[in-house]
Design an enzyme around this catalytic site. Structure first.
Site, PDB file in Angstrom:
ATOM      1  N   LYS A  13      11.728  21.778  -5.959  1.00  0.00           N
ATOM      2  CA  LYS A  13      11.773  20.656  -5.216  1.00  0.00           C
ATOM      3  C   LYS A  13      10.460  20.231  -3.545  1.00  0.00           C
ATOM      4  O   LYS A  13       9.381  19.589  -3.782  1.00  0.00           O
ATOM      5  CB  LYS A  13      12.972  20.238  -4.198  1.00  0.00           C
ATOM      6  CG  LYS A  13      14.185  20.059  -5.254  1.00  0.00           C
ATOM      7  CD  LYS A  13      15.623  19.551  -3.976  1.00  0.00           C
ATOM      8  CE  LYS A  13      15.839  20.647  -2.812  1.00  0.00           C
ATOM      9  NZ  LYS A  13      16.294  21.993  -3.947  1.00  0.00           N
ATOM     10  N   ARG A  86      22.240  14.477   0.484  1.00  0.00           N
ATOM     11  CA  ARG A  86      22.911  15.740  -0.636  1.00  0.00           C
ATOM     12  C   ARG A  86      24.308  15.524  -1.338  1.00  0.00           C
ATOM     13  O   ARG A  86      25.043  16.196  -1.946  1.00  0.00           O
ATOM     14  CB  ARG A  86      22.363  17.002   0.164  1.00  0.00           C
ATOM     15  CG  ARG A  86      21.862  18.664  -0.105  1.00  0.00           C
ATOM     16  CD  ARG A  86      21.267  18.949   0.203  1.00  0.00           C
ATOM     17  NE  ARG A  86      21.746  20.656  -0.296  1.00  0.00           N
ATOM     18  CZ  ARG A  86      20.110  21.184   0.289  1.00  0.00           C
ATOM     19  NH1 ARG A  86      18.804  20.387   0.393  1.00  0.00           N
ATOM     20  NH2 ARG A  86      20.010  22.359  -0.832  1.00  0.00           N
ATOM     21  N   ARG A 125      10.368  34.120  -4.562  1.00  0.00           N
ATOM     22  CA  ARG A 125       9.807  33.209  -3.291  1.00  0.00           C
ATOM     23  C   ARG A 125       9.163  34.010  -2.048  1.00  0.00           C
ATOM     24  O   ARG A 125       9.974  34.776  -1.642  1.00  0.00           O
ATOM     25  CB  ARG A 125      10.614  31.953  -3.351  1.00  0.00           C
ATOM     26  CG  ARG A 125      10.569  31.401  -1.891  1.00  0.00           C
ATOM     27  CD  ARG A 125      11.090  29.722  -2.051  1.00  0.00           C
ATOM     28  NE  ARG A 125      12.514  29.292  -2.011  1.00  0.00           N
ATOM     29  CZ  ARG A 125      13.138  29.293  -1.808  1.00  0.00           C
ATOM     30  NH1 ARG A 125      12.953  27.815  -2.356  1.00  0.00           N
ATOM     31  NH2 ARG A 125      14.361  28.749  -2.052  1.00  0.00           N
ATOM     32  N   ARG A 156      13.049  34.109   2.506  1.00  0.00           N
ATOM     33  CA  ARG A 156      13.999  33.072   2.906  1.00  0.00           C
ATOM     34  C   ARG A 156      15.239  33.665   2.894  1.00  0.00           C
ATOM     35  O   ARG A 156      15.814  34.716   1.743  1.00  0.00           O
ATOM     36  CB  ARG A 156      14.239  32.297   2.260  1.00  0.00           C
ATOM     37  CG  ARG A 156      13.398  31.049   3.860  1.00  0.00           C
ATOM     38  CD  ARG A 156      13.226  29.675   2.638  1.00  0.00           C
ATOM     39  NE  ARG A 156      14.693  28.899   1.924  1.00  0.00           N
ATOM     40  CZ  ARG A 156      14.583  28.524   1.569  1.00  0.00           C
ATOM     41  NH1 ARG A 156      13.594  27.263   0.934  1.00  0.00           N
ATOM     42  NH2 ARG A 156      16.440  27.961   1.712  1.00  0.00           N
TER      43      ARG A 156
HETATM   44  P1  AP5 Z   1      16.984  23.614   0.939  1.00  0.00           P
HETATM   45  O1  AP5 Z   1      16.056  24.216   2.069  1.00  0.00           O
HETATM   46  O2  AP5 Z   1      16.275  22.404   0.419  1.00  0.00           O
HETATM   47  O3  AP5 Z   1      16.841  24.923   0.255  1.00  0.00           O
HETATM   48  P2  AP5 Z   1      17.591  24.877  -1.505  1.00  0.00           P
HETATM   49  O4  AP5 Z   1      17.944  23.000  -1.831  1.00  0.00           O
HETATM   50  O5  AP5 Z   1      18.708  25.620  -2.263  1.00  0.00           O
HETATM   51  O6  AP5 Z   1      16.026  24.261  -2.233  1.00  0.00           O
HETATM   52  P3  AP5 Z   1      15.016  25.421  -1.603  1.00  0.00           P
HETATM   53  O7  AP5 Z   1      14.137  25.172  -0.513  1.00  0.00           O
HETATM   54  O8  AP5 Z   1      15.749  26.807  -1.825  1.00  0.00           O
HETATM   55  O9  AP5 Z   1      14.329  25.646  -3.118  1.00  0.00           O
HETATM   56  P4  AP5 Z   1      13.145  24.166  -4.337  1.00  0.00           P
HETATM   57  O10 AP5 Z   1      13.908  23.241  -4.415  1.00  0.00           O
HETATM   58  O11 AP5 Z   1      12.493  24.039  -2.714  1.00  0.00           O
HETATM   59  O12 AP5 Z   1      12.178  25.555  -4.915  1.00  0.00           O
HETATM   60  P5  AP5 Z   1      10.938  25.915  -4.464  1.00  0.00           P
HETATM   61  O13 AP5 Z   1       9.716  25.006  -4.108  1.00  0.00           O
HETATM   62  O14 AP5 Z   1      10.851  26.188  -3.117  1.00  0.00           O
HETATM   63  O15 AP5 Z   1      18.149  24.279   1.953  1.00  0.00           O
HETATM   64  C1  AP5 Z   1      18.637  24.982   2.577  1.00  0.00           C
HETATM   65  C2  AP5 Z   1      20.226  25.183   3.447  1.00  0.00           C
HETATM   66  O16 AP5 Z   1      19.524  23.631   4.620  1.00  0.00           O
HETATM   67  C3  AP5 Z   1      21.152  24.408   1.947  1.00  0.00           C
HETATM   68  O17 AP5 Z   1      21.732  25.569   1.729  1.00  0.00           O
HETATM   69  C4  AP5 Z   1      21.897  23.755   3.087  1.00  0.00           C
HETATM   70  O18 AP5 Z   1      22.951  25.040   4.194  1.00  0.00           O
HETATM   71  C5  AP5 Z   1      21.371  22.952   4.196  1.00  0.00           C
HETATM   72  N1  AP5 Z   1      19.933  22.050   4.439  1.00  0.00           N
HETATM   73  C6  AP5 Z   1      19.421  21.760   3.876  1.00  0.00           C
HETATM   74  N2  AP5 Z   1      19.352  20.431   3.709  1.00  0.00           N
HETATM   75  C7  AP5 Z   1      20.936  19.809   4.106  1.00  0.00           C
HETATM   76  C8  AP5 Z   1      21.655  18.216   3.586  1.00  0.00           C
HETATM   77  N3  AP5 Z   1      20.782  17.464   3.438  1.00  0.00           N
HETATM   78  N4  AP5 Z   1      22.705  18.288   4.300  1.00  0.00           N
HETATM   79  C9  AP5 Z   1      23.893  19.194   4.805  1.00  0.00           C
HETATM   80  N5  AP5 Z   1      22.665  20.553   4.481  1.00  0.00           N
HETATM   81  C10 AP5 Z   1      21.445  20.786   4.028  1.00  0.00           C
HETATM   82  O19 AP5 Z   1      10.472  26.823  -4.934  1.00  0.00           O
HETATM   83  C11 AP5 Z   1      11.032  28.160  -5.700  1.00  0.00           C
HETATM   84  C12 AP5 Z   1      10.662  29.740  -6.479  1.00  0.00           C
HETATM   85  O20 AP5 Z   1       9.834  28.879  -7.783  1.00  0.00           O
HETATM   86  C13 AP5 Z   1       9.246  29.808  -5.476  1.00  0.00           C
HETATM   87  O21 AP5 Z   1       8.851  31.120  -5.591  1.00  0.00           O
HETATM   88  C14 AP5 Z   1       8.252  28.770  -6.359  1.00  0.00           C
HETATM   89  O22 AP5 Z   1       6.792  29.438  -6.737  1.00  0.00           O
HETATM   90  C15 AP5 Z   1       8.946  28.884  -7.187  1.00  0.00           C
HETATM   91  N6  AP5 Z   1       8.485  28.046  -8.788  1.00  0.00           N
HETATM   92  C16 AP5 Z   1       8.402  26.117  -8.582  1.00  0.00           C
HETATM   93  N7  AP5 Z   1       8.196  25.790  -9.693  1.00  0.00           N
HETATM   94  C17 AP5 Z   1       8.185  26.359 -10.614  1.00  0.00           C
HETATM   95  C18 AP5 Z   1       7.838  26.877 -11.913  1.00  0.00           C
HETATM   96  N8  AP5 Z   1       7.470  25.237 -11.864  1.00  0.00           N
HETATM   97  N9  AP5 Z   1       7.810  27.374 -12.345  1.00  0.00           N
HETATM   98  C19 AP5 Z   1       7.294  28.757 -12.080  1.00  0.00           C
HETATM   99  N10 AP5 Z   1       7.909  29.128 -10.255  1.00  0.00           N
HETATM  100  C20 AP5 Z   1       7.795  28.018 -10.110  1.00  0.00           C
END
Ligand code: AP5
Length: 213
Positions: A13, A86, A125, A156
């Site tokens: 995302k 969410r 990551r 993280r």
């Molecule tokens: P949040 O920070 O939103 O974490 P998440 O939803 O778990 O998502 P991530 O940030 O871990 O992943 P992402 O999908 O953004 O992937 P990224 O691009 O970094 O939330 C954290 C916490 O906050 C939650 O658990 C909750 O407690 C709280 N929270 C947040 N919002 C909330 C809400 N609305 N309500 C209540 N609580 C809330 O990519 C991941 C990795 O993969 C990177 O290393 C990247 O380089 C790699 N990558 C990305 N795309 C590709 C691809 N296509 N191919 C290969 N590698 C890739």
């Protein structure tokens, strides 16, 4: 233009939101990032937020909605929501907020990815604590500094196997019902997010360009 990125943890995302922001000048609102920034206050509320995030659960709707409303007040261009809504309560409150502003949701991109792929991504990551740029250790070739601002990259705190499993469970239980919710409203576009970053971006752009024809 209002876009929602809906996906399991680590589906990409943040990565796709950054690319969209760079190309189209949208405002990227990540509730995860906003929460991590709020931890700097180091008060009772931030301690509670930290514990909830570490447990892989959702932070209270009241805190999240306050954060979102503040961001909307200063947004002037299109918005990409990364990590919000969410659950159903947040989705309904967001719909109310948009109605009050005379706006609507344009696209909900569901980034579909198997759990095993997401888990593999999460362990590699690294993020820049200064500008927020996201990296993966596979592509870093031992470089430990941000290529844009030269700040040392960090892992993280919630990127552990245990917390990932809990976050994934929370996603299945609370967030995944939103897939059907937005599908019923004709707003959902499913994207195969197991492909490369560039391919995923191209799929999103294809939808955006088709719809604007
Ligand atoms: P949040 O920070 O939103 O974490 P998440 O939803 O778990 O998502 P991530 O940030 O871990 O992943 P992402 O999908 O953004 O992937 P990224 O691009 O970094 O939330 C954290 C916490 O906050 C939650 O658990 C909750 O407690 C709280 N929270 C947040 N919002 C909330 C809400 N609305 N309500 C209540 N609580 C809330 O990519 C991941 C990795 O993969 C990177 O290393 C990247 O380089 C790699 N990558 C990305 N795309 C590709 C691809 N296509 N191919 C290969 N590698 C890739």
């Amino acid at each position: 233009m209002n876009i929602i990125l809906l996906a399991p943890p680590a589906a990409g995302k943040g990565t796709q939101a950054s690319l969209l922001t760079k190309k189209y000048g949208f405002k990227h609102i990540s509730t995860g990032e906003l929460l991590r920034k709020s931890l700097e206050a180091n008060d009772a509320v931030s301690l509670e937020i930290k514990e909830t995030m570490q447990a892989g659960k959702l932070v209270s709707d009241a805190i999240i909605l306050q954060l979102i409303e503040k961001e909307f007040l200063v947004a002037e261009q299109g918005i990409i929501l990364d990590g919000f809504p969410r659950n159903k309560t947040q989705a309904l409150k967001y719909a109310e907020l948009l109605t009050s502003l005379g706006q609507e949701i344009d696209y909900v991109f569901y980034l579909a990815v198997p759990k095993a792929v997401a888990m593999e991504r999460i362990f590699g990551r690294r993020t820049c604590p200064s500008c927020g740029k996201i990296y993966n250790s596979r592509a870093l070739e031992n470089k430990e500094k941000c290529m844009d601002c030269n700040t040392a990259l960090v892992k993280r705190e919630d990127d552990t196997e245990e917390t990932f499993d809990l976050r994934y469970e929370t996603y299945i239980k609370e967030t995944s019902p939103l897939i059907a919710f937005y599908q019923e409203q004709g707003l959902l576009y499913e994207i195969d997010a197991s492909l490369s970053t560039e391919e995923v971006f191209a799929s999103i752009e294809k939808v955006l360009s088709k719809e604007s024809e």
